[in-house]
Design an enzyme around this catalytic site. Structure first.
Site, mmCIF file in Angstrom:
data_model
loop_
_atom_site.group_PDB
_atom_site.id
_atom_site.type_symbol
_atom_site.label_atom_id
_atom_site.label_comp_id
_atom_site.label_asym_id
_atom_site.label_seq_id
_atom_site.Cartn_x
_atom_site.Cartn_y
_atom_site.Cartn_z
ATOM 1 N N SER A 74 0.910 -1.292 0.091
ATOM 2 C CA SER A 74 -0.216 0.026 -0.046
ATOM 3 C C SER A 74 0.968 1.050 -0.096
ATOM 4 C CB SER A 74 -0.856 0.077 1.231
ATOM 5 O OG SER A 74 -1.613 -1.439 1.511
HETATM 6 N N1 SAH Z 1 -0.722 -4.782 4.185
HETATM 7 C C1 SAH Z 1 0.133 -5.189 2.793
HETATM 8 C C2 SAH Z 1 -1.129 -4.708 1.733
HETATM 9 C C3 SAH Z 1 -1.246 -6.186 0.877
HETATM 10 S S1 SAH Z 1 -2.436 -5.975 -0.534
HETATM 11 C C4 SAH Z 1 1.285 -4.302 2.855
HETATM 12 O O1 SAH Z 1 1.698 -3.777 3.801
HETATM 13 O O2 SAH Z 1 1.764 -4.593 1.702
HETATM 14 C C5 SAH Z 1 -3.834 -6.872 0.276
HETATM 15 C C6 SAH Z 1 -3.642 -8.270 0.642
HETATM 16 O O3 SAH Z 1 -4.520 -8.954 0.891
HETATM 17 C C7 SAH Z 1 -2.879 -9.443 -0.455
HETATM 18 O O4 SAH Z 1 -1.569 -9.899 0.096
HETATM 19 C C8 SAH Z 1 -4.099 -10.175 -0.600
HETATM 20 O O5 SAH Z 1 -3.455 -11.809 -1.041
HETATM 21 C C9 SAH Z 1 -4.514 -10.422 0.672
HETATM 22 N N2 SAH Z 1 -6.158 -10.791 0.728
HETATM 23 C C10 SAH Z 1 -6.958 -10.692 0.080
HETATM 24 N N3 SAH Z 1 -8.233 -11.210 0.473
HETATM 25 C C11 SAH Z 1 -7.709 -11.791 1.663
HETATM 26 C C12 SAH Z 1 -8.616 -12.616 2.541
HETATM 27 N N4 SAH Z 1 -9.757 -13.141 2.245
HETATM 28 N N5 SAH Z 1 -7.832 -13.109 3.454
HETATM 29 C C13 SAH Z 1 -6.492 -12.802 3.840
HETATM 30 N N6 SAH Z 1 -5.813 -11.960 2.900
HETATM 31 C C14 SAH Z 1 -6.591 -11.519 1.841
#
Ligand code: SAH
Length: 223
Positions: A74
């Protein structure tokens, strides 16, 4: 954690330096982030260690970057905005993050909360987060492989819940795992998304809306 980061800093490599991170934090402040606890945590966590080396030079730009598996780390401003809303000026005990991704926001959370649980559905991404986080030796962070839409009832209730992926509707299981007085912060919507803050008050759930955002979708099931 601070000691470990100090030792990383002592490598003194240009873009990895404290000065670069301080400049990022100064920009966040200019853009309206005022929670000093969040700003201090973002000044500590080395964001460049959470992206591939080829794009590490862009780690302190205020932009989302690819982390593989069609997912992104993000944008710093959005991380700051979400965590500022999550804290609402309070100190945080136990928090839950849905969507560990590369582990960056989880590391920032670990610097502002006593205890952090972060859940990710893609096993390979969780492994990546583990290896990104290992050198930082974050002791108060637990990573879990699972479907975050169900939350993590084992450790509930939480003093804060933050979603890093967007749902059309906030999963009810997550709202059930919110402690009284706690907030859930999530991107909500399909194409048009907004950051939503839902607080559990004595009279029920109170919702307010912040910025328009763009997040990857929350998906069901493990992978
Ligand atoms: N917080 C992260 C952002 C990751 S992007 C950072 O600092 O980089 C969002 C993430 O949510 C992705 O890795 C995706 O695989 C995950 N995601 C999507 N749906 C999900 C679910 N139902 N349960 C857990 N993770 C999920």
């Amino acid at each position: 954690m601070a000691g470990q980061i100090a030792s990383l800093h002592s490598r003194g490599i240009g873009m990895t330096s404290q000065r670069t991170r301080d400049r990022m934090v100064a920009r966040l402040r200019e853009k309206g982030i005022s929670d000093e606890t969040v700003l201090a945590a973002m000044a500590l966590v080395p964001r460049h260690m959470f992206v591939e080396e080829a794009i590490a030079s862009r780690a302190y730009e205020d932009t989302a970057l690819p982390i593989g598996f069609e997912q992104t780390i993000s944008q710093p401003f959005i991380v700051a905005r979400m965590l500022e809303a999550l804290r609402g000026g309070r100190s945080l005990g136990r928090v839950l993050e849905v969507g560990t991704g590369c582990g960056y926001q989880a590391a920032v959370l670990a610097a502002i909360a006593n205890e952090v649980y972060s859940i990710e559905r893609i096993a390979a991404l969780l492994e990546k987060a583990r290896s990104n986080l290992r050198p930082l030796r974050v002791a108060n962070l637990r990573l879990v492989h699972g479907d975050g839409a169900r939350g993590l009832p084992e450790a509930a209730p939480y003093d804060g819940i933050v979603l890093a992926a967007a749902a059309v509707k906030v999963p009810p299981a997550l709202l059930e795992q919110l402690a009284p007085g706690a907030c859930l912060v999530a991107p909500v919507g399909l194409v048009e998304q907004e950051l939503v803050v839902i607080e559990r008050t004595r009279d029920g759930l109170r919702e307010r809306r912040l910025d328009a955002v763009k997040f990857v979708p929350l998906r069901g099931g493990k992978q």
